[in-house]
Structures are given as C-alpha cells and as structure tokens.
Design an enzyme around this catalytic site. Structure first.
Site, PDB file in Angstrom:
ATOM      1  N   LEU A 135       0.872  -1.170   0.000  1.00  0.00           N
ATOM      2  CA  LEU A 135       0.000   0.000   0.000  1.00  0.00           C
ATOM      3  C   LEU A 135       0.913   1.224   0.000  1.00  0.00           C
ATOM      4  O   LEU A 135       1.981   1.204   0.624  1.00  0.00           O
ATOM      5  CB  LEU A 135      -0.895   0.043   1.252  1.00  0.00           C
ATOM      6  N   ASP A 136       0.496   2.281  -0.676  1.00  0.00           N
ATOM      7  CA  ASP A 136       1.270   3.526  -0.667  1.00  0.00           C
ATOM      8  C   ASP A 136       1.431   4.030   0.762  1.00  0.00           C
ATOM      9  O   ASP A 136       0.601   3.756   1.631  1.00  0.00           O
ATOM     10  CB  ASP A 136       0.553   4.614  -1.480  1.00  0.00           C
ATOM     11  N   ARG A 137       2.461   4.821   0.984  1.00  0.00           N
ATOM     12  CA  ARG A 137       2.719   5.410   2.302  1.00  0.00           C
ATOM     13  C   ARG A 137       1.477   6.126   2.842  1.00  0.00           C
ATOM     14  O   ARG A 137       1.158   6.053   4.031  1.00  0.00           O
ATOM     15  CB  ARG A 137       3.879   6.415   2.192  1.00  0.00           C
TER      16      ARG A 137
END
Length: 295
Positions: A135-137
């Site tokens: 998942l993106d930051r």
C-alpha cells in the site's frame, strides 16, 4: 478451573481439569463470546504452561496451566502506525496507518516490515516479515505479510486465486453522478513513473475497478471500490478518469484536500489461507474522519 486471580496481574490463570482441545476448553471455561475468544487467541493473549499459543486445536492435557490476557491485547506489540489484526504461524494481517511505507526504501525509512521484524525478534519468533503486496505510504488499511518464504511464494504466485475479495473506501472530490458501475482500461507508467490510462491496449496492463457510492454531498462522495485487478495506482487513476479524483491525491488529484491526507483506505480483505485453506475475512471500520464529511 481458575487457580489465581491476581488483580495486579495482566492475566487470569487456570488449571486444566481434563484433556481437551484449546478452543473447546476456552469456550467452555471463559465467560466470553466465540469471537472474543478467537480474537484473544489470534492476538497472542493465551499462554499454555508459560508459552504463547495461537493454535485453535492445540491439545491440552490434565494439569496444564493456562493464562488468559485480561486486555486481549498483544503486550509485546506496540506501534502507533501498525495494528496486528490476525496472526498465526504462517502469516500476519495488519492494519497500517497513513505515513508509513510497506517496506524499506532508502536509509532508515519508517516501514511496516521493520516494525514487524522487531516484534518477531522481541517475541522470540524465528521468522521475518515477507512483503506480499503493498500500500502507498499515504494509504491506510489491511495488508498481509508472510512469515516464511514458502507462504510468501504461495501468496505471490497464486494471489488472484487466493484473495477473493479486496475493497477500498475513498472520499472523492465532487458529487458522483452514478450510484454504481465499472471502469476498465489499460494502465501504463510513463518515464516519470506517472501511471496513465488508455481506452485501447497501450502495452500496459488491463485494469478493472467496480465502484459503489455509499454517501454523497454536493462537495464530496464516499465511494467503495472493489478491485478485480490490482494494478499500481489503479483506484487513484480510475477515480481521476471519472472526473472525481481521490481527495488529497497530490499526483492525480485536483488540489481538493479536506482531511490533509490521501483519503483512501483498504478496508476489506478476504482470502483463502495459503497453507490451511481456511477462509479468512477481515473488515475494518471506515475511518471516522471520512464519515465526518457526510454528517
């Protein structure tokens, strides 16, 4: 039979009166629902003769001592960025907060893998967290990490057969016209690593997203996205394609950022356990900040 109930202790202690399986014993002897008992087991809140046990079918013998955590929380795991939702000997399911990477990128970057590795070390588990998906930051929500190479390989090689339902919820800019629908096109990165879409095959990957509006105002819509494919930046690009980008998206958005974060949360994850075959289904609550825009 309980043998001590020390108010200063974090555990209640019992002695097994006759042979049984752990889950059967817990259900028969604790004043708690099956859901709570399972959550305590999965949260590493049960000890048998001093050792933490998470197996439901662990065989108990007469005279064994059982300790049950009063808090039902994992006392070895503390992180403001990561919450353990489920754990067994093969894998761990976590809910990550915004502001933390899935894995290391550069020197000393805050990431879930290192948080889990530190926990495994402290809890004397001879394993490491293996990254299976990302998942993106700035995206929050549910993720799986494998504890060994065999489980990681099984998940990676058979991901689309193993994971049978994965859903996100997002706050998007503007009032969505349709109540539900599907968007499908080809996604490809350009040289600047920006993902762009094409209605015809552009040499990229075909991406399919189903969407359903949960709530709306004239300014924002709360939308559930169900992924048929899991491409990089899929939801963010598809939202922008529909003219309703995800709020807080600095890459594909329109500057609309009411909550000062990327308003994207992976809230449902359902999969067949790669080793036991058991169906595991997890769902988190939709972030309260998302809901606050629709009061």
């Amino acid at each position: 039979m309980k043998y001590t109930n020390d108010p200063q202790s974090d555990y209640d202690h019992y002695v097994v009166a006759e042979d049984s399986l752990l889950l059967e014993w817990l259900l028969a002897n604790l004043k708690a629902s099956k859901t709570k008992v399972k959550a305590t087991l999965q949260g590493r809140g049960i000890k048998v003769d001093g050792k933490t046990v998470t197996q439901f079918d662990f065989p108990l013998r007469k005279g064994m001592k059982i300790s049950v955590s009063k808090s039902k929380r994992n006392d070895l795991f503390k992180s403001r960025y990561v919450k353990i939702v489920y754990e067994d000997r093969y894998l761990v399911v976590i809910e990550k907060n915004v502001g933390i990477l899935s894995m290391a990128a550069g020197h000393k970057s805050l990431n879930v893998k290192s948080v889990l590795d530190d926990y495994f070390k402290k809890s004397r588990q001879k394993c490491h967290a293996h990254v299976v998906h990302r998942l993106d930051r700035d995206t929050s929500g549910l993720m799986i990490y494998a504890k060994d190479m065999m489980t990681e390989q099984a998940l990676e090689h058979d991901w689309h057969q193993i994971v049978y339902d994965r859903r996100y919820v997002a706050v998007v800019s503007g009032e969505m016209e349709q109540d539900e629908g599907t968007i499908a096109n080809w996604l490809k990165d350009n040289k600047a690593y920006v993902t762009y879409s094409s209605p015809v095959d552009n040499g990229g990957k075909y991406a399919v997203t189903h969407f359903r509006v949960l709530n709306r105002t004239t300014r924002y819509s709360l939308v559930e996205y169900q992924l048929e494919t899991g491409r990089k930046n899929q939801i963010r690009v598809h939202s922008a394609d529909m003219g309703h980008p995800v709020c807080g998206d600095v890459k594909y958005g329109n500057g609309d950022n009411p909550l000062h974060r990327l308003c994207l949360h992976a809230y449902m994850l359902c999969f067949h356990h790669p080793v036991t075959g058991e169906n595991l289904e997890f769902e988190t609550t939709i972030p309260a900040t998302f809901r606050s825009l629709f009061k």
